[in-house]
Every structure is written in C-alpha cells, then in structure tokens.
Design an enzyme around this catalytic site. Structure first.
Site, short mmCIF file in Angstrom:
data_model
loop_
_atom_site.label_atom_id
_atom_site.label_comp_id
_atom_site.label_asym_id
_atom_site.label_seq_id
_atom_site.Cartn_x
_atom_site.Cartn_y
_atom_site.Cartn_z
N HIS A 190 0.82 -1.21 0.00
CA HIS A 190 0.00 0.00 0.00
C HIS A 190 0.86 1.27 0.00
O HIS A 190 0.80 2.08 -0.92
CB HIS A 190 -0.89 0.04 1.25
CG HIS A 190 -1.82 -1.11 1.43
ND1 HIS A 190 -2.92 -1.34 0.64
CD2 HIS A 190 -1.81 -2.10 2.35
CE1 HIS A 190 -3.57 -2.42 1.07
NE2 HIS A 190 -2.94 -2.91 2.10
O1 RIB Z 1 -5.22 0.39 4.26
C1 RIB Z 1 -3.82 0.33 4.26
C2 RIB Z 1 -3.23 1.46 5.04
O2 RIB Z 1 -3.54 1.34 6.42
C3 RIB Z 1 -1.69 1.47 4.98
O3 RIB Z 1 -1.24 2.79 5.08
C4 RIB Z 1 -1.30 0.70 6.21
O4 RIB Z 1 0.00 1.08 6.70
C5 RIB Z 1 -2.36 1.15 7.17
O5 RIB Z 1 -1.93 2.40 7.71
#
Ligand code: RIB
Ligand code: CA
Length: 332
Positions: A244
């Site tokens: 992500h």
């Molecule tokens: O949904 C994924 C996000 O939420 C990423 O930034 C992960 O690190 C959590 O913060």
C-alpha cells in the site's frame, strides 16, 4: 530534473517502513522530513519505529516530528494483527542516534510548505490527522503543496476494515474529509491499485535462502519485517502482501506507474456502517433536486468539479521490480 522535496507522513507499521526505505532510495525524491501520526500502532511506537528505520537506512539526519496521538474526534484503531504489537513485525531495531524534533508535526508541515512554496510534496500514508491539523493551522497550507499523495480510500472496491472503509480513512474520517475539501492537489492511491501491488509469497520464498546471509542492511531489514506482514495477509486470504504505502511513494517518484482520473471524492463521516468511506463520483453526475412542498423533485443534473486524481490502474510488474531493485530484495 532535480529531486522533489518530499515529506512523508507515516504511522509506521510495516508497509510504512518499506515506503520510507523506498523514498530514501529513490533518486527522484529528497526526503526533507518525516511526520508521525498514530495509526497502525500508538504514536510512541510509530516514532520509535520511524527513528529505527532511518537508522537502518543511514538517514538519521532527516527530521522526525511527532504529530497526533489520536484521530480528530474518534478513538484510535490500531492494527497489530497485521503489523505486530511493536508495529514492525517483531524485528529488532538498531540503537538510533536519530531524535524527534521539538516542532509539532502540523507546524513543521506548514513551515516546510512555506519554505518550499509550490515545490513541497507530501506523501501521507497513515490517518490524515496531521494533514488536517496543518490545514486548520494555516489556511494557505494545502495550496502551497505541489502534490499531496494520499494512500487511502477505495473507488470501486470494498474497504479493508469495513466493507465501506479503507483503514486510513476509517481511522480518521473527519480528517480525511477536511483534506479532500482543502483544495490541495491530491492524488488518491487507494485499494483499487494497492491491492494489485502484491509482493507475492512465492517471491518472498525465493529470497529466504539467499537474503538473510547477504544483502545490505536495508534489504535484510525489509526482508525481516515482511515476514509478519505476509503471514497476516496470507491468513487474510490474500496471495501476498499489498504494498500500500510503497506504491504511494512510487506514484510520486514515477507517476507513469499509475493511471488516474480527475474525480470528485467526498468522505463519509456520519454513517454507522459507512464512516470513512471515500465516496468517489465515478459518473461525474449528481441529480439536482428541488422542493415541491411535501416532496422533492429531480429537475436536472449537476457535474461536481473533480477535487483529486484517483488512481485506478497500476503497472504492477514495473512497480514490483522498482521496489525490489531499490530495496535490494533480489534473489541473485
Ligand atoms: O489500508 C492500508 C493502510 O492502512 C496502509 O497505510 C497501512 O500502513 C495502514 O496504515
Ligand atoms: Ca500506513
């Protein structure tokens, strides 16, 4: 092109750590500061993890500022299932000479935006609490940013905390709403693309036999923290770990890795089932209603102006190659 001055706003967990390492190893970017926000773990652990990652990367000179230890109005929701209790997958952190600066995160963000007026980039990969506080602290802050890349939300796929909401927006819907109404030049890197940016378990297994014994400190550290992340993601039914936060960094460093559309996005803050949902107007149309006394009538159409670029496609293979090459996660 000279390197882009960039601040990362992180809730260092595992993919935040990977994103920070990628940013520090991307010649297109010059990381000028890191601001920390509670999210995956509590703020004290976010700070500890962030300082440790900078030490691993040999970047202790980068300023680290402490930000919000909770969302604007709601309780904090941590994610130790995915990131471990310590937020870094249980991997030992080196002793660090890095220190947290006295300046609060929101103040640092506003100051940096003024000092780099029109040129500062912000990659926000945690709940948007710090960014919202900066918007409230200095009304001119949002428009001074060259680009605000946000890891969060989802346009055409389900959320990952609830069916409606992605984790960063779920944690602080009010902050996300402030940011998307702020006028900043936002690129939303949401689950539509990050769930397709998988570090697959088979690739990880290829590294198992070679990496622990060699590679530089960054590669070994990245390999180590990914083990917990993969275990949790595989248990959650994924075929690997979605990168992500690293994708948000890569989207700034090499924009051709994603394809986006200008769309209007609003963030739900009222819903019992939908709080934190990014309501993305993919059709670009809203029916216009007029009151007819005891009822309303649809009398026409309006076209809300887009307020951000929403990433809808990703060049997965080139991104994974860039990530693995820059972090040294290569089997040979
Ligand atoms: O949904 C994924 C996000 O939420 C990423 O930034 C992960 O690190 C959590 O913060
Ligand atoms: Ca994050």
């Amino acid at each position: 092109m000279s390197a882009l001055p960039t601040v990362l706003d992180v809730d260092t967990g595992i993919d935040d750590a990977l994103a920070l390492l990628l940013a520090l190893r991307s010649p297109e970017l010059r990381v000028v500061a890191v601001t920390c926000v509670a999210g995956n773990v509590t703020l004290d652990r976010v700070l500890r993890n962030t300082l440790g990652v900078l030490t691993v990367a040999g970047a202790e000179e980068v300023a680290v500022a402490a930000g919000a230890d909770r969302p604007l109005v709601r309780r904090l929701t941590t994610a130790t299932f995915f990131h471990g209790v310590d937020g870094i997958g249980g991997v030992p952190l080196p002793d660090t000479g890095a220190r947290v600066v006295d300046e609060p995160a929101a103040a640092l963000l506003c100051r940096m935006a003024r000092e780099h007026a029109g040129e500062l980039n912000l990659v926000a990969v945690g709940p948007l609490t710090n960014v919202a506080l900066a918007c409230r602290l200095d009304a001119g802050f949002p428009r001074r940013l060259r680009r605000l890349v946000v890891m969060g939300g989802a346009a055409g796929v389900a959320g990952n905390v609830t069916p409606a909401a992605e984790a960063n927006f779920f944690n602080d819907p009010e902050a996300a709403a402030v940011v998307f109404q702020s006028g900043a030049a936002v690129t939303m890197v949401g689950l539509d693309v990050t769930l397709r940016a998988l570090f697959e378990a088979k690739r990880y297994r290829l590294l198992r036999d070679v990496l622990p014994g060699r590679g530089d400190a960054v590669a070994r550290f990245a390999y180590g923290i990914m083990e917990r992340y993969l275990e949790a993601d595989l248990a959650a039914g994924l075929e690997g770990s979605p990168l992500h936060d690293p994708l948000a960094v890569a989207a700034l460093a090499q924009p051709s890795l994603i394809r986006s559309r200008p769309l209007h996005v609003a963030v739900e803050t009222e819903g019992r089932l939908t709080a934190g949902q990014s309501v993305v107007n993919l059709a670009g149309v809203v029916e216009r209603l007029e009151s007819r006394g005891d009822h309303d009538d649809v009398v026409g159409l309006t076209h809300p102006a887009p307020n951000c670029e929403v990433a809808l496609e990703v060049e997965t293979a080139p991104f994974i190659d860039l990530f693995c090459t820059r972090l040294g996660l290569l089997p040979d």
